[in-house]
Design a protein around this motif. Structure first.
Motif, PDB file in Angstrom:
ATOM      1  N   ILE A   1     -14.685  23.169  22.421  1.00 48.29           N
ATOM      2  CA  ILE A   1     -15.422  23.404  21.462  1.00 48.29           C
ATOM      3  C   ILE A   1     -16.462  24.720  21.918  1.00 48.29           C
ATOM      4  O   ILE A   1     -16.213  24.199  23.426  1.00 48.29           O
ATOM      5  N   GLU A   2     -16.713  25.297  21.035  1.00 46.44           N
ATOM      6  CA  GLU A   2     -17.961  26.817  22.035  1.00 46.44           C
ATOM      7  C   GLU A   2     -19.177  26.202  21.619  1.00 46.44           C
ATOM      8  O   GLU A   2     -19.173  26.259  19.846  1.00 46.44           O
ATOM      9  N   LEU A   3     -20.148  26.489  22.209  1.00 46.26           N
ATOM     10  CA  LEU A   3     -21.276  26.291  21.505  1.00 46.26           C
ATOM     11  C   LEU A   3     -22.071  27.519  21.784  1.00 46.26           C
ATOM     12  O   LEU A   3     -22.301  27.539  22.951  1.00 46.26           O
ATOM     13  N   VAL A   4     -22.962  27.821  20.964  1.00 47.81           N
ATOM     14  CA  VAL A   4     -23.886  28.987  21.022  1.00 47.81           C
ATOM     15  C   VAL A   4     -25.123  28.517  20.070  1.00 47.81           C
ATOM     16  O   VAL A   4     -25.205  28.305  19.228  1.00 47.81           O
ATOM     17  N   GLU A   5     -25.984  28.820  20.914  1.00 44.44           N
ATOM     18  CA  GLU A   5     -27.372  29.228  20.579  1.00 44.44           C
ATOM     19  C   GLU A   5     -27.788  30.068  19.823  1.00 44.44           C
ATOM     20  O   GLU A   5     -27.899  31.814  19.895  1.00 44.44           O
ATOM     21  N   ASN A   6     -28.351  29.905  18.558  1.00 39.45           N
ATOM     22  CA  ASN A   6     -28.871  30.942  17.656  1.00 39.45           C
ATOM     23  C   ASN A   6     -29.704  31.654  17.870  1.00 39.45           C
ATOM     24  O   ASN A   6     -30.777  31.233  18.749  1.00 39.45           O
ATOM     25  N   PRO A   7     -30.806  33.248  17.417  1.00 37.66           N
ATOM     26  CA  PRO A   7     -31.440  33.643  18.215  1.00 37.66           C
ATOM     27  C   PRO A   7     -32.133  32.589  17.920  1.00 37.66           C
ATOM     28  O   PRO A   7     -33.808  32.817  18.665  1.00 37.66           O
ATOM     29  N   ARG A   8     -32.780  32.229  16.561  1.00 35.47           N
ATOM     30  CA  ARG A   8     -33.792  31.190  15.852  1.00 35.47           C
ATOM     31  C   ARG A   8     -33.871  29.900  16.688  1.00 35.47           C
ATOM     32  O   ARG A   8     -34.945  29.579  16.787  1.00 35.47           O
ATOM     33  N   GLY A   9     -32.865  29.782  17.596  1.00 37.98           N
ATOM     34  CA  GLY A   9     -33.803  28.235  18.916  1.00 37.98           C
ATOM     35  C   GLY A   9     -32.381  27.381  18.010  1.00 37.98           C
ATOM     36  O   GLY A   9     -32.002  26.242  18.908  1.00 37.98           O
ATOM     37  N   SER A  10     -31.389  27.146  16.845  1.00 39.33           N
ATOM     38  CA  SER A  10     -30.750  26.417  16.129  1.00 39.33           C
ATOM     39  C   SER A  10     -28.939  26.530  17.076  1.00 39.33           C
ATOM     40  O   SER A  10     -29.512  27.446  18.097  1.00 39.33           O
ATOM     41  N   TRP A  11     -28.530  25.702  17.166  1.00 35.54           N
ATOM     42  CA  TRP A  11     -27.123  25.492  17.926  1.00 35.54           C
ATOM     43  C   TRP A  11     -26.063  25.990  16.440  1.00 35.54           C
ATOM     44  O   TRP A  11     -26.158  25.086  15.793  1.00 35.54           O
ATOM     45  N   THR A  12     -25.098  26.589  16.848  1.00 32.55           N
ATOM     46  CA  THR A  12     -23.272  27.011  15.895  1.00 32.55           C
ATOM     47  C   THR A  12     -22.460  25.997  17.403  1.00 32.55           C
ATOM     48  O   THR A  12     -22.477  26.657  18.164  1.00 32.55           O
ATOM     49  N   ALA A  13     -21.238  24.459  16.592  1.00 33.74           N
ATOM     50  CA  ALA A  13     -20.687  24.670  17.444  1.00 33.74           C
ATOM     51  C   ALA A  13     -19.539  24.873  16.519  1.00 33.74           C
ATOM     52  O   ALA A  13     -19.070  24.435  15.683  1.00 33.74           O
ATOM     53  N   ARG A  14     -18.200  25.193  17.400  1.00 34.38           N
ATOM     54  CA  ARG A  14     -17.175  25.823  16.489  1.00 34.38           C
ATOM     55  C   ARG A  14     -15.681  24.794  17.625  1.00 34.38           C
ATOM     56  O   ARG A  14     -16.040  25.115  18.670  1.00 34.38           O
ATOM     57  N   ASP A  15     -14.680  24.147  16.712  1.00 35.42           N
ATOM     58  CA  ASP A  15     -14.012  23.828  16.861  1.00 35.42           C
ATOM     59  C   ASP A  15     -12.760  24.499  17.149  1.00 35.42           C
ATOM     60  O   ASP A  15     -12.461  25.095  16.201  1.00 35.42           O
ATOM     61  N   GLU A  16     -11.708  25.070  18.659  1.00 34.40           N
ATOM     62  CA  GLU A  16     -10.673  26.393  18.154  1.00 34.40           C
ATOM     63  C   GLU A  16      -9.931  26.041  17.898  1.00 34.40           C
ATOM     64  O   GLU A  16      -9.424  26.378  17.389  1.00 34.40           O
ATOM     65  N   ALA A  17      -9.799  24.909  18.223  1.00 35.51           N
ATOM     66  CA  ALA A  17      -8.000  24.501  17.629  1.00 35.51           C
ATOM     67  C   ALA A  17      -8.275  24.158  15.540  1.00 35.51           C
ATOM     68  O   ALA A  17      -6.938  24.859  15.284  1.00 35.51           O
ATOM     69  N   THR A  18      -9.117  23.822  15.263  1.00 32.66           N
ATOM     70  CA  THR A  18      -9.192  24.440  13.430  1.00 32.66           C
ATOM     71  C   THR A  18      -9.994  25.160  13.203  1.00 32.66           C
ATOM     72  O   THR A  18     -10.321  25.633  11.685  1.00 32.66           O
ATOM     73  N   GLY A  19     -11.000  26.071  13.719  1.00 32.71           N
ATOM     74  CA  GLY A  19     -11.421  27.112  13.371  1.00 32.71           C
ATOM     75  C   GLY A  19     -12.995  26.267  12.704  1.00 32.71           C
ATOM     76  O   GLY A  19     -13.560  27.605  12.241  1.00 32.71           O
ATOM     77  N   VAL A  20     -13.248  25.209  11.792  1.00 30.45           N
ATOM     78  CA  VAL A  20     -14.007  24.660  11.639  1.00 30.45           C
ATOM     79  C   VAL A  20     -15.339  24.760  12.550  1.00 30.45           C
ATOM     80  O   VAL A  20     -15.271  24.768  14.048  1.00 30.45           O
TER      81      VAL A  20
ATOM     82  N   GLY B   1     -26.572  22.886  13.736  1.00 34.79           N
ATOM     83  CA  GLY B   1     -27.637  21.722  14.073  1.00 34.79           C
ATOM     84  C   GLY B   1     -29.102  22.296  14.402  1.00 34.79           C
ATOM     85  O   GLY B   1     -29.110  23.800  15.362  1.00 34.79           O
ATOM     86  N   GLU B   2     -30.485  21.612  14.647  1.00 33.17           N
ATOM     87  CA  GLU B   2     -31.123  22.988  15.406  1.00 33.17           C
ATOM     88  C   GLU B   2     -31.602  22.036  16.391  1.00 33.17           C
ATOM     89  O   GLU B   2     -32.104  22.327  17.522  1.00 33.17           O
ATOM     90  N   THR B   3     -30.117  21.076  17.752  1.00 31.82           N
ATOM     91  CA  THR B   3     -30.188  20.518  18.316  1.00 31.82           C
ATOM     92  C   THR B   3     -28.715  20.866  18.571  1.00 31.82           C
ATOM     93  O   THR B   3     -27.903  20.486  18.206  1.00 31.82           O
ATOM     94  N   ARG B   4     -29.067  20.344  19.984  1.00 33.19           N
ATOM     95  CA  ARG B   4     -26.791  21.006  20.339  1.00 33.19           C
ATOM     96  C   ARG B   4     -26.062  19.617  20.471  1.00 33.19           C
ATOM     97  O   ARG B   4     -25.255  19.226  19.472  1.00 33.19           O
ATOM     98  N   GLU B   5     -26.980  18.170  20.599  1.00 35.54           N
ATOM     99  CA  GLU B   5     -26.519  17.319  20.025  1.00 35.54           C
ATOM    100  C   GLU B   5     -26.038  17.169  18.407  1.00 35.54           C
ATOM    101  O   GLU B   5     -25.438  16.324  17.985  1.00 35.54           O
ATOM    102  N   GLU B   6     -27.625  17.732  17.652  1.00 32.86           N
ATOM    103  CA  GLU B   6     -27.063  17.946  15.844  1.00 32.86           C
ATOM    104  C   GLU B   6     -25.826  18.822  15.666  1.00 32.86           C
ATOM    105  O   GLU B   6     -24.839  18.302  14.848  1.00 32.86           O
ATOM    106  N   ALA B   7     -25.891  19.199  16.207  1.00 31.01           N
ATOM    107  CA  ALA B   7     -24.794  20.082  16.282  1.00 31.01           C
ATOM    108  C   ALA B   7     -22.893  20.095  15.872  1.00 31.01           C
ATOM    109  O   ALA B   7     -22.762  19.848  15.747  1.00 31.01           O
ATOM    110  N   LEU B   8     -23.732  19.142  17.686  1.00 29.94           N
ATOM    111  CA  LEU B   8     -22.358  18.869  18.125  1.00 29.94           C
ATOM    112  C   LEU B   8     -21.950  17.625  17.064  1.00 29.94           C
ATOM    113  O   LEU B   8     -19.870  16.748  16.891  1.00 29.94           O
ATOM    114  N   GLU B   9     -22.611  16.932  16.022  1.00 21.49           N
ATOM    115  CA  GLU B   9     -22.733  15.373  16.063  1.00 21.49           C
ATOM    116  C   GLU B   9     -21.762  16.152  14.462  1.00 21.49           C
ATOM    117  O   GLU B   9     -20.977  15.350  13.789  1.00 21.49           O
TER     118      GLU B   9
END
Length: 89
Positions: free
Chosen positions: A14-33, A37-45
């Motif tokens: 999983i790629e986990l990136v903090e966005n400039p405004r403080g939210s987070w983006t999580a990306r599954d490399e195998a599926t591209g999905v 989320g507002e937090t790391r945990e929320e993005a992963l969930e």
């Protein structure tokens, strides 16, 4: 960051990136999905849910009643033959 699901021997990258405004983006490399989320945990969930939907592990095809509640004619929706509506092309 690698995350291993306790229910299987497969590992998931999983790629986990903090966005400039403080939210987070999580990306599954195998599926591209990807999900956010507002937090790391929320993005992963959210990503876990999105990947499960992608794999068909959760969710269901909408019923005629659910489509009508959304203002969609079930007859029209099911006659699309997999073609995207104009707005999505």
């Amino acid at each position: 960051m690698a995350k291993t699901d306790d229910t299987s021997a497969e590992s998931q990258t999983i790629e986990l990136v903090e966005n400039p405004r403080g939210s987070w983006t999580a990306r599954d490399e195998a599926t591209g999905v990807a999900s956010q989320g507002e937090t790391r945990e929320e993005a992963l969930e959210n990503l876990d849910e999105a990947v499960a939907l992608y794999r068909g592990e959760i969710g269901h095809e909408p019923t005629d009643e659910e489509l009508r509640e959304l203002g969609v004619d079930p007859e029209v929706a099911r006659s699309q033959d997999g073609e995207l509506p104009d707005v999505l092309e």
